[in-house]
Design an enzyme around this catalytic site. Structure first.
Site, mmCIF file in Angstrom:
data_model
loop_
_atom_site.group_PDB
_atom_site.id
_atom_site.type_symbol
_atom_site.label_atom_id
_atom_site.label_comp_id
_atom_site.label_asym_id
_atom_site.label_seq_id
_atom_site.Cartn_x
_atom_site.Cartn_y
_atom_site.Cartn_z
ATOM 1 N N SER A 138 0.861 -1.195 0.000
ATOM 2 C CA SER A 138 0.000 0.000 0.000
ATOM 3 C C SER A 138 0.890 1.235 0.000
ATOM 4 O O SER A 138 2.005 1.222 0.544
ATOM 5 C CB SER A 138 -0.867 0.012 1.264
ATOM 6 O OG SER A 138 -1.561 1.242 1.367
ATOM 7 N N TYR A 152 -1.796 -0.392 10.410
ATOM 8 C CA TYR A 152 -1.944 -0.925 9.042
ATOM 9 C C TYR A 152 -0.744 -0.501 8.178
ATOM 10 O O TYR A 152 -0.147 -1.314 7.467
ATOM 11 C CB TYR A 152 -3.256 -0.404 8.464
ATOM 12 C CG TYR A 152 -3.456 -0.660 6.990
ATOM 13 C CD1 TYR A 152 -3.943 -1.887 6.539
ATOM 14 C CD2 TYR A 152 -3.184 0.330 6.041
ATOM 15 C CE1 TYR A 152 -4.141 -2.118 5.176
ATOM 16 C CE2 TYR A 152 -3.381 0.109 4.692
ATOM 17 C CZ TYR A 152 -3.855 -1.112 4.257
ATOM 18 O OH TYR A 152 -4.048 -1.333 2.922
HETATM 19 P P1 NAP Z 1 -11.453 -6.003 0.738
HETATM 20 O O1 NAP Z 1 -12.365 -5.592 -0.364
HETATM 21 O O2 NAP Z 1 -11.819 -5.714 2.154
HETATM 22 O O3 NAP Z 1 -11.132 -7.561 0.560
HETATM 23 C C1 NAP Z 1 -10.268 -8.189 1.471
HETATM 24 C C2 NAP Z 1 -10.098 -9.629 1.041
HETATM 25 O O4 NAP Z 1 -9.142 -10.242 1.923
HETATM 26 C C3 NAP Z 1 -11.367 -10.456 1.145
HETATM 27 O O5 NAP Z 1 -11.384 -11.352 0.059
HETATM 28 C C4 NAP Z 1 -11.182 -11.202 2.469
HETATM 29 O O6 NAP Z 1 -11.872 -12.458 2.512
HETATM 30 C C5 NAP Z 1 -9.690 -11.444 2.432
HETATM 31 N N1 NAP Z 1 -9.056 -11.736 3.725
HETATM 32 C C6 NAP Z 1 -8.845 -10.894 4.768
HETATM 33 N N2 NAP Z 1 -8.184 -11.534 5.749
HETATM 34 C C7 NAP Z 1 -7.972 -12.804 5.315
HETATM 35 C C8 NAP Z 1 -7.342 -13.940 5.863
HETATM 36 N N3 NAP Z 1 -6.785 -13.917 7.100
HETATM 37 N N4 NAP Z 1 -7.306 -15.078 5.147
HETATM 38 C C9 NAP Z 1 -7.852 -15.135 3.899
HETATM 39 N N5 NAP Z 1 -8.469 -14.087 3.320
HETATM 40 C C10 NAP Z 1 -8.523 -12.937 4.025
HETATM 41 O O7 NAP Z 1 -10.015 -5.330 0.558
HETATM 42 P P2 NAP Z 1 -9.269 -4.694 -0.707
HETATM 43 O O8 NAP Z 1 -9.453 -3.233 -0.634
HETATM 44 O O9 NAP Z 1 -9.593 -5.428 -1.951
HETATM 45 O O10 NAP Z 1 -7.762 -4.976 -0.268
HETATM 46 C C11 NAP Z 1 -6.984 -6.002 -0.843
HETATM 47 C C12 NAP Z 1 -5.534 -5.704 -0.522
HETATM 48 O O11 NAP Z 1 -5.200 -4.408 -1.078
HETATM 49 C C13 NAP Z 1 -5.239 -5.596 0.980
HETATM 50 O O12 NAP Z 1 -3.997 -6.192 1.268
HETATM 51 C C14 NAP Z 1 -5.192 -4.097 1.230
HETATM 52 O O13 NAP Z 1 -4.388 -3.793 2.332
HETATM 53 C C15 NAP Z 1 -4.595 -3.619 -0.082
HETATM 54 N N6 NAP Z 1 -4.859 -2.202 -0.357
HETATM 55 C C16 NAP Z 1 -6.124 -1.746 -0.535
HETATM 56 C C17 NAP Z 1 -6.320 -0.381 -0.784
HETATM 57 C C18 NAP Z 1 -7.683 0.216 -0.996
HETATM 58 O O14 NAP Z 1 -7.794 1.464 -1.091
HETATM 59 N N7 NAP Z 1 -8.747 -0.577 -1.101
HETATM 60 C C19 NAP Z 1 -5.214 0.489 -0.843
HETATM 61 C C20 NAP Z 1 -3.937 -0.020 -0.646
HETATM 62 C C21 NAP Z 1 -3.768 -1.375 -0.416
HETATM 63 P P3 NAP Z 1 -13.467 -12.575 2.905
HETATM 64 O O15 NAP Z 1 -14.217 -12.127 1.680
HETATM 65 O O16 NAP Z 1 -13.686 -13.998 3.184
HETATM 66 O O17 NAP Z 1 -13.672 -11.667 4.069
#
Ligand code: NAP
Length: 243
Positions: A138, A152
């Site tokens: 991130s 985070y």
């Molecule tokens: P999201 O929509 O909240 O999705 C999170 C995903 O991670 C879901 O599929 C969830 O599974 C899964 N998950 C969480 N903990 C887990 C575990 N212990 N074991 C297996 N699966 C797990 O999040 P997102 O925004 O797509 O984020 C994805 C990645 O991008 C993350 O690493 C986040 O830090 C990074 N990121 C996001 C942003 C942003 O603005 N969105 C920015 C920078 C970085 P379930 O569906 O079963 O809950």
């Protein structure tokens, strides 16, 4: 080499977009999820409808036994694992550091760092030359996310160190390790932080004046995994609209 990828947290958001894109590009995809089976099955169904190959696999990737089962199940269903996307991650309510307790700090490190460590470790025992890993870090790793979630941000900083160190350890074995650093991306994650509209609020501070889509991150991940990036390792690509 036939391509088999595990996408951790492939059920929603960036992970779902990545699973769908890689499925369309001919990878057999293990769509990992922790709790949300319905979303994972939907991603799998879409890949299959488009002529691809995928299955959904429940595993809490912060637990070592689950990670080993995840890799074993993928090998059994799809064949030898060739690629890994360490995408699963969590964040919690916006808070100053003084209001973050030890339990939450441990949960964030376990979900975001231990998971990446365990999956990467299991992967490099099995991957062959020509394989690749992409870690979803991130921009927070560099901004530190003050007043929101320093816990985070610190977990993503640790992920960056892991990316750098591992990329060098396995470079001579023909395995590439890179990371993307998304900025503000439209997914459910911001609701977990207590502000579903966060991306729109912050859009005026982004040079490109808008938040990003999960698809835009997925395309960068797919490129880093691909042969087109065959001389790229230990690299970090910001997908953040210039921020
Ligand atoms: P999201 O929509 O909240 O999705 C999170 C995903 O991670 C879901 O599929 C969830 O599974 C899964 N998950 C969480 N903990 C887990 C575990 N212990 N074991 C297996 N699966 C797990 O999040 P997102 O925004 O797509 O984020 C994805 C990645 O991008 C993350 O690493 C986040 O830090 C990074 N990121 C996001 C942003 C942003 O603005 N969105 C920015 C920078 C970085 P379930 O569906 O079963 O809950």
């Amino acid at each position: 080499m036939s391509k088999v990828v595990i996408v951790t947290g492939g059920s929603r958001g960036i992970g779902a977009a990545t699973s769908l894109l890689l499925g369309a590009k001919g990878y057999a995809v293990c769509v990992n999820y922790r709790a949300n089976r319905e979303c994972a099955e939907k991603v799998v169904a879409t890949i299959m409808q488009n002529g691809g190959n995928a299955f959904a696999c429940q595993a809490d990737v912060s637990r070592e036994a689950d990670v080993i089962n995840l890799f074993d199940a993928t090998e059994e269903r799809l064949g030898s694992v060739t690629h890994l996307v360490n995408n699963a991650g969590v964040l919690f309510a916006q808070s100053r550091l003084a209001d973050i307790d030890l339990e939450r700090f441990n949960r964030v490190l376990k979900s975001n760092v231990i998971s990446c460590f365990l999956c990467s470790k299991e992967a490099i025992k099995r991957l062959q030359p020509g394989s690749a890993i992409v870690n979803v870090s991130s921009r927070a790793a560099q901004t530190g996310s003050p007043f929101e979630y320093i816990d985070y941000a610190a977990s993503k900083g640790a992920m960056d160190s892991l990316t750098k160190g591992l990329s060098i350890e396995v470079a001579a074995s023909g395995i590439r390790v890179n990371a993307v650093r998304p900025g503000f991306i439209y997914t459910d994650m911001h609701a977990d932080g207590g502000e579903p509209g966060r991306v729109d609020r912050l859009a005026p501070q982004i040079p490109m004046q808008r938040g990003g889509s999960a698809d835009e991150v997925a395309h960068t991940i797919a490129w880093l995994l691909s042969e087109e990036a065959s001389y790229v390792t230990g690299a970090f690509i910001d997908v953040a609209g210039g921020r």
